[in-house]
Design a protein around this motif. Structure first.
Motif, PDB file in Angstrom:
ATOM      1  N   ALA A  99     -28.913 -28.304  15.274  1.00  0.00           N
ATOM      2  CA  ALA A  99     -28.634 -27.319  16.320  1.00  0.00           C
ATOM      3  C   ALA A  99     -28.048 -28.076  17.506  1.00  0.00           C
ATOM      4  CB  ALA A  99     -29.900 -26.587  16.731  1.00  0.00           C
ATOM      5  N   PRO A 100     -26.818 -27.750  17.917  1.00  0.00           N
ATOM      6  CA  PRO A 100     -26.206 -28.457  19.047  1.00  0.00           C
ATOM      7  C   PRO A 100     -27.062 -28.450  20.310  1.00  0.00           C
ATOM      8  CG  PRO A 100     -24.569 -27.130  17.923  1.00  0.00           C
ATOM      9  CD  PRO A 100     -25.911 -26.771  17.326  1.00  0.00           C
ATOM     10  N   ALA A 101     -27.849 -27.410  20.518  1.00  0.00           N
ATOM     11  CA  ALA A 101     -28.673 -27.313  21.729  1.00  0.00           C
ATOM     12  C   ALA A 101     -29.900 -28.220  21.681  1.00  0.00           C
ATOM     13  CB  ALA A 101     -29.119 -25.864  21.945  1.00  0.00           C
ATOM     14  N   VAL A 102     -30.255 -28.711  20.478  1.00  0.00           N
ATOM     15  CA  VAL A 102     -31.477 -29.501  20.325  1.00  0.00           C
ATOM     16  C   VAL A 102     -31.100 -30.928  19.928  1.00  0.00           C
ATOM     17  CG1 VAL A 102     -33.717 -29.672  19.187  1.00  0.00           C
ATOM     18  CG2 VAL A 102     -32.682 -27.422  19.556  1.00  0.00           C
ATOM     19  N   ARG A 103     -31.027 -31.784  20.904  1.00  0.00           N
ATOM     20  CA  ARG A 103     -30.645 -33.178  20.644  1.00  0.00           C
ATOM     21  C   ARG A 103     -31.727 -33.928  19.881  1.00  0.00           C
ATOM     22  NH1 ARG A 103     -27.547 -35.688  25.762  1.00  0.00           N
ATOM     23  NH2 ARG A 103     -25.883 -34.160  25.824  1.00  0.00           N
ATOM     24  N   GLY A 104     -31.285 -34.769  18.949  1.00  0.00           N
ATOM     25  CA  GLY A 104     -32.203 -35.660  18.260  1.00  0.00           C
ATOM     26  C   GLY A 104     -32.967 -35.047  17.106  1.00  0.00           C
ATOM     27  N   CYS A 105     -32.604 -33.846  16.683  1.00  0.00           N
ATOM     28  CA  CYS A 105     -33.306 -33.207  15.571  1.00  0.00           C
ATOM     29  C   CYS A 105     -32.278 -32.791  14.528  1.00  0.00           C
ATOM     30  CB  CYS A 105     -34.081 -31.991  16.070  1.00  0.00           C
ATOM     31  SG  CYS A 105     -35.093 -31.226  14.787  1.00  0.00           S
ATOM     32  N   PHE A 106     -32.454 -33.269  13.302  1.00  0.00           N
ATOM     33  CA  PHE A 106     -31.523 -32.948  12.225  1.00  0.00           C
ATOM     34  C   PHE A 106     -32.238 -33.120  10.895  1.00  0.00           C
ATOM     35  CE2 PHE A 106     -31.083 -37.255  13.700  1.00  0.00           C
ATOM     36  CZ  PHE A 106     -31.271 -38.001  12.554  1.00  0.00           C
ATOM     37  N   LEU A 133     -41.635 -29.308  14.280  1.00  0.00           N
ATOM     38  CA  LEU A 133     -42.326 -30.529  14.709  1.00  0.00           C
ATOM     39  C   LEU A 133     -41.747 -31.061  16.011  1.00  0.00           C
ATOM     40  CD1 LEU A 133     -42.694 -32.357  11.284  1.00  0.00           C
ATOM     41  CD2 LEU A 133     -44.521 -31.316  12.637  1.00  0.00           C
ATOM     42  N   HIS A 134     -40.424 -31.066  16.117  1.00  0.00           N
ATOM     43  CA  HIS A 134     -39.741 -31.564  17.310  1.00  0.00           C
ATOM     44  C   HIS A 134     -40.142 -30.749  18.545  1.00  0.00           C
ATOM     45  CE1 HIS A 134     -36.448 -33.663  19.365  1.00  0.00           C
ATOM     46  NE2 HIS A 134     -36.144 -32.502  19.905  1.00  0.00           N
ATOM     47  N   LEU A 135     -40.116 -29.409  18.416  1.00  0.00           N
ATOM     48  CA  LEU A 135     -40.451 -28.552  19.548  1.00  0.00           C
ATOM     49  C   LEU A 135     -41.935 -28.641  19.905  1.00  0.00           C
ATOM     50  CD1 LEU A 135     -38.311 -25.403  18.720  1.00  0.00           C
ATOM     51  CD2 LEU A 135     -37.752 -27.287  20.284  1.00  0.00           C
ATOM     52  N   ASP A 136     -42.797 -28.761  18.888  1.00  0.00           N
ATOM     53  CA  ASP A 136     -44.233 -28.937  19.158  1.00  0.00           C
ATOM     54  C   ASP A 136     -44.478 -30.222  19.939  1.00  0.00           C
ATOM     55  OD1 ASP A 136     -44.957 -26.568  17.929  1.00  0.00           O
ATOM     56  OD2 ASP A 136     -45.631 -27.521  16.066  1.00  0.00           O
ATOM     57  N   GLU A 137     -43.767 -31.276  19.587  1.00  0.00           N
ATOM     58  CA  GLU A 137     -43.912 -32.553  20.296  1.00  0.00           C
ATOM     59  C   GLU A 137     -43.445 -32.431  21.747  1.00  0.00           C
ATOM     60  OE1 GLU A 137     -44.777 -36.399  21.331  1.00  0.00           O
ATOM     61  OE2 GLU A 137     -45.434 -35.300  19.556  1.00  0.00           O
TER      62      GLU A 137
END
Length: 78
Positions: A25-32, A51-55
């Motif tokens: 997601a272009p809006a969410v850096r570092g998650c793929f 997991l990324h958003l929970d962190e």
């Protein structure tokens, strides 16, 4: 207990090289995430995104915001 909320992001699925799909997601850096099929890449991305958003939330950081409409529909003559 932390309050849950629903968020939506535009997800890009790319096939590169053939037979290897990547999701982000272009809006969410570092998650793929990736997979052998589009559905596998998307399933893995949803898990990684959760997991990324929970962190981020656990650290008290603001969640990324979508800057564009979450979906665009186009009808193309086949």
């Amino acid at each position: 207990m932390a309050q849950k909320r629903r968020v939506a992001y535009t997800v890009v699925l790319e096939e590169e090289p053939p037979g290897s799909w990547h999701a982000y997601a272009p809006a969410v850096r570092g998650c793929f995430a990736g997979g052998r099929t589009r559905s596998e890449a998307l399933r893995r991305y949803r898990s990684a995104l959760r997991l990324h958003l929970d962190e981020l939330a656990a650290r008290g950081a603001a969640l990324p915001t979508e800057r564009h409409a979450a979906a665009v529909q186009v009808v193309v003559a086949a």
